[in-house]
Design a protein around this motif. Structure first.
Motif, PDB file in Angstrom:
ATOM      1  N   SER A  99       0.820  -1.218   0.000  1.00  0.00           N
ATOM      2  CA  SER A  99       0.000   0.000   0.000  1.00  0.00           C
ATOM      3  C   SER A  99       0.852   1.266   0.000  1.00  0.00           C
ATOM      4  CB  SER A  99      -0.939   0.008   1.210  1.00  0.00           C
ATOM      5  OG  SER A  99      -1.931  -0.978   1.099  1.00  0.00           O
ATOM      6  N   TRP A 100       1.921   1.297   0.811  1.00  0.00           N
ATOM      7  CA  TRP A 100       2.715   2.531   0.875  1.00  0.00           C
ATOM      8  C   TRP A 100       3.413   2.814  -0.450  1.00  0.00           C
ATOM      9  CZ3 TRP A 100       2.735   6.986   2.666  1.00  0.00           C
ATOM     10  CH2 TRP A 100       3.862   7.805   2.631  1.00  0.00           C
ATOM     11  N   ALA A 101       3.939   1.783  -1.086  1.00  0.00           N
ATOM     12  CA  ALA A 101       4.557   1.988  -2.397  1.00  0.00           C
ATOM     13  C   ALA A 101       3.518   2.486  -3.408  1.00  0.00           C
ATOM     14  CB  ALA A 101       5.194   0.687  -2.892  1.00  0.00           C
ATOM     15  N   THR A 102       2.297   1.964  -3.314  1.00  0.00           N
ATOM     16  CA  THR A 102       1.220   2.429  -4.195  1.00  0.00           C
ATOM     17  C   THR A 102       0.883   3.885  -3.919  1.00  0.00           C
ATOM     18  OG1 THR A 102       0.310   0.181  -4.255  1.00  0.00           O
ATOM     19  CG2 THR A 102      -1.147   1.981  -4.947  1.00  0.00           C
ATOM     20  N   ILE A 103       0.840   4.263  -2.645  1.00  0.00           N
ATOM     21  CA  ILE A 103       0.551   5.656  -2.277  1.00  0.00           C
ATOM     22  C   ILE A 103       1.637   6.580  -2.804  1.00  0.00           C
ATOM     23  CG2 ILE A 103       0.399   7.250  -0.316  1.00  0.00           C
ATOM     24  CD1 ILE A 103      -1.000   4.986   1.236  1.00  0.00           C
ATOM     25  N   GLU A 104       2.898   6.174  -2.686  1.00  0.00           N
ATOM     26  CA  GLU A 104       3.993   7.002  -3.201  1.00  0.00           C
ATOM     27  C   GLU A 104       3.882   7.180  -4.713  1.00  0.00           C
ATOM     28  OE1 GLU A 104       7.845   6.562  -0.377  1.00  0.00           O
ATOM     29  OE2 GLU A 104       7.311   4.735  -1.490  1.00  0.00           O
ATOM     30  N   ALA A 105       3.527   6.105  -5.401  1.00  0.00           N
ATOM     31  CA  ALA A 105       3.383   6.208  -6.858  1.00  0.00           C
ATOM     32  C   ALA A 105       2.226   7.121  -7.236  1.00  0.00           C
ATOM     33  CB  ALA A 105       3.175   4.810  -7.453  1.00  0.00           C
ATOM     34  N   LEU A 106       1.115   7.025  -6.505  1.00  0.00           N
ATOM     35  CA  LEU A 106      -0.039   7.886  -6.789  1.00  0.00           C
ATOM     36  C   LEU A 106       0.279   9.345  -6.466  1.00  0.00           C
ATOM     37  CD1 LEU A 106      -2.873   5.597  -5.354  1.00  0.00           C
ATOM     38  CD2 LEU A 106      -2.518   6.185  -7.768  1.00  0.00           C
ATOM     39  N   SER A 107       1.053   9.576  -5.404  1.00  0.00           N
ATOM     40  CA  SER A 107       1.430  10.945  -5.039  1.00  0.00           C
ATOM     41  C   SER A 107       2.329  11.564  -6.099  1.00  0.00           C
ATOM     42  CB  SER A 107       2.147  10.953  -3.682  1.00  0.00           C
ATOM     43  OG  SER A 107       1.305  10.474  -2.659  1.00  0.00           O
ATOM     44  N   ALA A 108       3.202  10.740  -6.686  1.00  0.00           N
ATOM     45  CA  ALA A 108       4.086  11.250  -7.738  1.00  0.00           C
ATOM     46  C   ALA A 108       3.302  11.595  -8.999  1.00  0.00           C
ATOM     47  CB  ALA A 108       5.157  10.204  -8.052  1.00  0.00           C
ATOM     48  N   ARG A 109       2.203  10.873  -9.231  1.00  0.00           N
ATOM     49  CA  ARG A 109       1.403  11.101 -10.435  1.00  0.00           C
ATOM     50  C   ARG A 109       0.404  12.229 -10.250  1.00  0.00           C
ATOM     51  NH1 ARG A 109      -1.182   5.868 -11.812  1.00  0.00           N
ATOM     52  NH2 ARG A 109      -3.177   6.684 -11.144  1.00  0.00           N
ATOM     53  N   HIS A 110      -0.107  12.380  -9.022  1.00  0.00           N
ATOM     54  CA  HIS A 110      -1.111  13.404  -8.725  1.00  0.00           C
ATOM     55  C   HIS A 110      -0.563  14.331  -7.638  1.00  0.00           C
ATOM     56  CE1 HIS A 110      -4.282  11.297 -10.983  1.00  0.00           C
ATOM     57  NE2 HIS A 110      -3.824  10.182 -10.439  1.00  0.00           N
ATOM     58  N   PRO A 111      -0.217  15.563  -7.954  1.00  0.00           N
ATOM     59  CA  PRO A 111       0.345  16.469  -6.945  1.00  0.00           C
ATOM     60  C   PRO A 111      -0.633  16.795  -5.820  1.00  0.00           C
ATOM     61  CG  PRO A 111      -0.143  17.637  -8.994  1.00  0.00           C
ATOM     62  CD  PRO A 111      -0.299  16.181  -9.290  1.00  0.00           C
ATOM     63  N   GLU A 112      -1.926  16.547  -6.037  1.00  0.00           N
ATOM     64  CA  GLU A 112      -2.917  16.847  -5.002  1.00  0.00           C
ATOM     65  C   GLU A 112      -2.983  15.770  -3.924  1.00  0.00           C
ATOM     66  OE1 GLU A 112      -3.726  16.229  -8.130  1.00  0.00           O
ATOM     67  OE2 GLU A 112      -4.135  18.168  -9.098  1.00  0.00           O
ATOM     68  N   ILE A 113      -2.293  14.645  -4.136  1.00  0.00           N
ATOM     69  CA  ILE A 113      -2.356  13.535  -3.181  1.00  0.00           C
ATOM     70  C   ILE A 113      -1.203  13.648  -2.195  1.00  0.00           C
ATOM     71  CG2 ILE A 113      -2.126  11.030  -2.904  1.00  0.00           C
ATOM     72  CD1 ILE A 113      -3.599  10.661  -5.477  1.00  0.00           C
ATOM     73  N   ARG A 114      -1.525  13.524  -0.939  1.00  0.00           N
ATOM     74  CA  ARG A 114      -0.525  13.520   0.120  1.00  0.00           C
ATOM     75  C   ARG A 114      -0.577  12.197   0.855  1.00  0.00           C
ATOM     76  NH1 ARG A 114      -0.497  17.450   5.440  1.00  0.00           N
ATOM     77  NH2 ARG A 114       1.518  16.802   6.284  1.00  0.00           N
ATOM     78  N   GLY A 115       0.545  11.527   1.009  1.00  0.00           N
ATOM     79  CA  GLY A 115       0.612  10.250   1.703  1.00  0.00           C
ATOM     80  C   GLY A 115       1.262  10.385   3.064  1.00  0.00           C
ATOM     81  N   ILE A 116       0.707   9.670   4.052  1.00  0.00           N
ATOM     82  CA  ILE A 116       1.270   9.625   5.403  1.00  0.00           C
ATOM     83  C   ILE A 116       1.415   8.159   5.789  1.00  0.00           C
ATOM     84  CG2 ILE A 116       0.956  10.237   7.830  1.00  0.00           C
ATOM     85  CD1 ILE A 116      -0.762  12.590   6.937  1.00  0.00           C
ATOM     86  N   ASP A 117       2.609   7.770   6.211  1.00  0.00           N
ATOM     87  CA  ASP A 117       2.885   6.381   6.574  1.00  0.00           C
ATOM     88  C   ASP A 117       3.064   6.281   8.086  1.00  0.00           C
ATOM     89  OD1 ASP A 117       3.429   3.678   6.259  1.00  0.00           O
ATOM     90  OD2 ASP A 117       5.582   3.998   5.963  1.00  0.00           O
ATOM     91  N   LEU A 118       2.177   5.533   8.753  1.00  0.00           N
ATOM     92  CA  LEU A 118       2.260   5.366  10.201  1.00  0.00           C
ATOM     93  C   LEU A 118       3.230   4.236  10.553  1.00  0.00           C
ATOM     94  CD1 LEU A 118      -1.489   5.771  11.269  1.00  0.00           C
ATOM     95  CD2 LEU A 118       0.275   7.521  10.949  1.00  0.00           C
ATOM     96  N   MET A 119       3.765   4.277  11.757  1.00  0.00           N
ATOM     97  CA  MET A 119       4.777   3.324  12.177  1.00  0.00           C
ATOM     98  C   MET A 119       4.236   1.896  12.242  1.00  0.00           C
ATOM     99  SD  MET A 119       7.744   4.791  12.705  1.00  0.00           S
ATOM    100  CE  MET A 119       8.609   3.754  13.877  1.00  0.00           C
ATOM    101  N   ARG A 120       2.970   1.735  12.598  1.00  0.00           N
ATOM    102  CA  ARG A 120       2.353   0.408  12.691  1.00  0.00           C
ATOM    103  C   ARG A 120       0.856   0.576  12.548  1.00  0.00           C
ATOM    104  NH1 ARG A 120      -0.287  -0.473  17.377  1.00  0.00           N
ATOM    105  NH2 ARG A 120       0.161   0.827  19.197  1.00  0.00           N
TER     106      ARG A 120
END
Length: 317
Positions: A55-76
């Motif tokens: 999921s986090w890798a997918t979020i990073e890819a979507l954030s790179a494609r869409h500047p309006e998307i912000r991803g936050i990764d929690l520790m657990r």
């Protein structure tokens, strides 16, 4: 396009993500055109809640494609409401929409929430027109809503769902909350009483199974009752009072039988039954007190509701 009165000044969509790699691309492909059509500045905040997939890798890819998307990764994995709290605090927009990552809540229904919010409400829920889950999940949901009613007074509980839209003005209710045991819906009732609901379409889950099982919902119900309500303590008091009256009745029966007939009540079976009844009532009351003491202990430890590992670059779009 939304009616002009339903267009917020700016919009944030907060989505907690748990093992949602399979559904996120399709969700974003449908969500972006919907929020863009409002004509307002917007951002989409994806909070990765300790997912075990990519999921986090997918979020990073979507954030790179869409500047309006912000991803936050929690520790657990902290839980859905904790991840929502993180995303809500991170948002800086006038209206916040929350939804799940499984496409059961169609993004195309967001304009209906915004239109209802524009009527002057502070919080609007998108209530499913039908229950899309299995029997046990639906029973667990009803149990959780019954527990929520004890914490909110009952008026809000029937309309509650994870599909919400609310104004930034209610956010102060979230800012200082530190306990890891929380309910976004209860915190919303701390800020306002101006709630509304609209019926929305509910689709079937696109991939995998629900992360909420009956056991999880039952535990959430217990947390709601003992974390945000005094009703269990009041129930323990009533049980104690009722058994006190019962004990006085038994005493009157024993004394009355001796005075009237000169005989006493048969010993062991009667005594064993009375001891078992009163011991059960005492253990019930002690169990409820223990639940409250445990939650007080958790709060005194000042354990954070979540910890952020990293985040993608924030867009000012």
């Amino acid at each position: 396009m939304l009616p002009l009165t339903a267009v917020p000044q700016s919009l944030a969509v907060v989505i907690p993500v748990y093992n949602g790699a399979a559904t996120l691309p399709a969700l974003i492909d449908r969500l972006v055109p919907v929020v863009r059509a409002t004509g307002a500045p917007y951002e989409i905040i994806l909070v990765n809640d300790g997912s075990r997939d990519t999921s986090w890798a997918t979020i990073e890819a979507l954030s790179a494609r869409h500047p309006e998307i912000r991803g936050i990764d929690l520790m657990r994995n902290y839980g859905q409401h904790n991840a929502l709290l993180c995303g809500i605090r991170a948002s800086r927009h006038d209206v916040i929409v929350t939804m799940d990552d499984d496409l059961q809540q169609p993004p195309e229904e967001i304009p209906r929430l915004l239109a209802k919010l524009a009527e002057g409400h502070d919080v609007v829920y998108g209530t499913p027109e039908r229950d899309p889950h299995g029997v046990w999940r639906n029973i667990g949901s009803r149990l959780a809503k019954a527990a929520l009613a004890t914490a909110t007074g009952g008026a809000v509980a029937p309309m509650v769902s994870a599909f919400r839209a609310f104004r930034r003005t209610v956010k102060p209710a979230f800012e200082e909350y530190r306990s890891p045991l929380l309910s976004i819906d209860v915190l919303l009732t701390w800020a306002t009483t101006n709630f509304a609901a609209v019926p929305v379409r509910s689709d079937r889950r696109q991939s995998g199974g629900s992360n909420y099982r009956f056991r999880s919902l039952a535990r959430h119900a217990m947390n709601l009752m003992t974390g945000f309500s005094l009703i269990p303590l009041q129930l323990a008091t009533l049980v104690g009072f009722a058994f006190t009256l019962f004990g006085l009745g038994v005493l009157a029966f024993v004394v009355g039988r001796f005075l009237l007939s000169g005989t006493t009540v048969a010993g062991f079976p009667f005594l064993a039954s009375i001891v078992a009844i009163f011991s059960g009532a005492q253990l019930f009351a002690l169990g409820i007190l223990g639940e409250y003491l445990g939650r007080m202990h958790m709060r005194t430890m000042d354990r954070p509701a979540y910890i952020v590992r990293t985040a993608t670059t924030r867009s000012d779009a």
